[in-house]
Design a protein around this motif. Structure first.
Motif, PDB file in Angstrom:
ATOM      1  N   PHE A 175      -3.874  11.717   3.065  1.00 13.39           N
ATOM      2  CA  PHE A 175      -5.138  11.509   2.342  1.00 13.39           C
ATOM      3  C   PHE A 175      -6.336  11.579   3.298  1.00 13.39           C
ATOM      4  N   ASP A 176      -6.209  10.941   4.452  1.00 15.42           N
ATOM      5  CA  ASP A 176      -7.324  10.990   5.412  1.00 15.42           C
ATOM      6  C   ASP A 176      -7.645  12.437   5.784  1.00 15.42           C
TER       7      ASP A 176
ATOM      8  N   GLU B 278      -9.489   6.688  -7.245  1.00 16.68           N
ATOM      9  CA  GLU B 278     -10.854   6.930  -6.748  1.00 16.68           C
ATOM     10  C   GLU B 278     -10.948   8.231  -5.953  1.00 16.68           C
ATOM     11  N   THR B 279      -9.877   8.555  -5.207  1.00 20.53           N
ATOM     12  CA  THR B 279      -9.882   9.827  -4.468  1.00 20.53           C
ATOM     13  C   THR B 279      -9.916  10.990  -5.448  1.00 20.53           C
TER      14      THR B 279
ATOM     15  N   SER C 292       0.843  -1.194   0.000  1.00 17.97           N
ATOM     16  CA  SER C 292       0.000   0.000   0.000  1.00 17.97           C
ATOM     17  C   SER C 292       0.879   1.246   0.000  1.00 17.97           C
TER      18      SER C 292
ATOM     19  N   PRO D  89      -6.771   3.652  -4.596  1.00 19.22           N
ATOM     20  CA  PRO D  89      -7.131   4.771  -3.700  1.00 19.22           C
ATOM     21  C   PRO D  89      -6.806   6.143  -4.294  1.00 19.22           C
TER      22      PRO D  89
ATOM     23  N   LYS E 122      -0.999   8.010   3.728  1.00 16.74           N
ATOM     24  CA  LYS E 122      -2.414   7.726   3.972  1.00 16.74           C
ATOM     25  C   LYS E 122      -2.999   8.725   4.958  1.00 16.74           C
TER      26      LYS E 122
END
Ligand SMILES: Cc1cc2nc3c(=O)[nH]c(=O)nc-3n(C[C@H](O)[C@H](O)[C@H](O)COP(=O)(O)O)c2cc1C
Length: 168
Positions: free
Chosen positions: A87-88, A130-131, A78, A127, A84
């Motif tokens: 991104f969150d 799609e983001t 990943s 991810p 991440k």
């Protein structure tokens, strides 16, 4: 010429992903932002972390750049945890920084991955793709890289040069 920035999400500020990111940064003349040097904490439903480094960084990005290149090592198939978390935190832009969130629309994004394996497992880019779709950003391209004995193999350099052309 597009104005872009590279967001580096490695646990090692001077590691292999940085080496790859620097190769691209030198050719495109893009700055590198090292997330490791920033104080960006995990997403908080109560937004108690709203005064950490995330908001100034994302505002600077939407104000000044139209291309974001995410450079991440492959950690357990990943993106890295640091990436991440970034991104969150984009979720903040949908809840409390909506103006910044709107400005993400139309930005172009691309992905550099760096692993020890030469081939990525299926779904690694999902991810990011799609983001981008969710936020109205355009996913342009990606490149997977590795480093051998501290140097970027010629075959990887060739792929990086194609990647750079896709961004320009
Ligand atoms: C926690 C961790 C997990 C890793 N998982 C993978 C993996 O799933 N696939 C892979 O190809 N390499 C994996 N690697 C190797 C790194 O992706 C590789 O060494 C990369 O070049 C490291 O980049 P860095 O120096 O920027 O951290 C892993 C390394 C670490 C530290």
């Amino acid at each position: 010429m597009k104005k872009g920035i590279i967001i580096l999400g490695s646990a090692n500020s001077n590691g292999e992903t940085k080496k790859i990111a620097s190769f691209v940064a030198d050719k495109l003349n893009y700055p590198i932002i090292d997330l490791k040097t920033k104080n960006i904490s995990e997403f908080d439903y109560e937004f108690k972390n709203r005064n950490d480094d995330f908001h100034p960084l994302i505002e600077e990005i939407v104000r000044n750049y139209n291309v974001i290149i995410f450079a991440t090592p492959v950690y357990w198939y990943s993106m890295s945890g640091i990436m991440k978390t970034f991104f969150d935190r984009i979720s903040d832009c949908l809840k409390i920084e909506k103006e910044t969130g709107r400005k993400l629309r139309g930005l172009e994004i691309a992905v550099i991955s760096c692993g020890s394996d030469k081939v990525l497992k299926d779904g690694f880019h999902m991810p990011f793709i799609e983001t981008a779709k969710y936020l109205g950003m355009h996913y342009i391209s990606d490149v997977h890289c590795w480093v051998e004995n501290g140097t970027i193999p010629i075959s990887v350099q060739n792929e990086l040069n194609k990647f750079i052309t896709s961004i320009e």
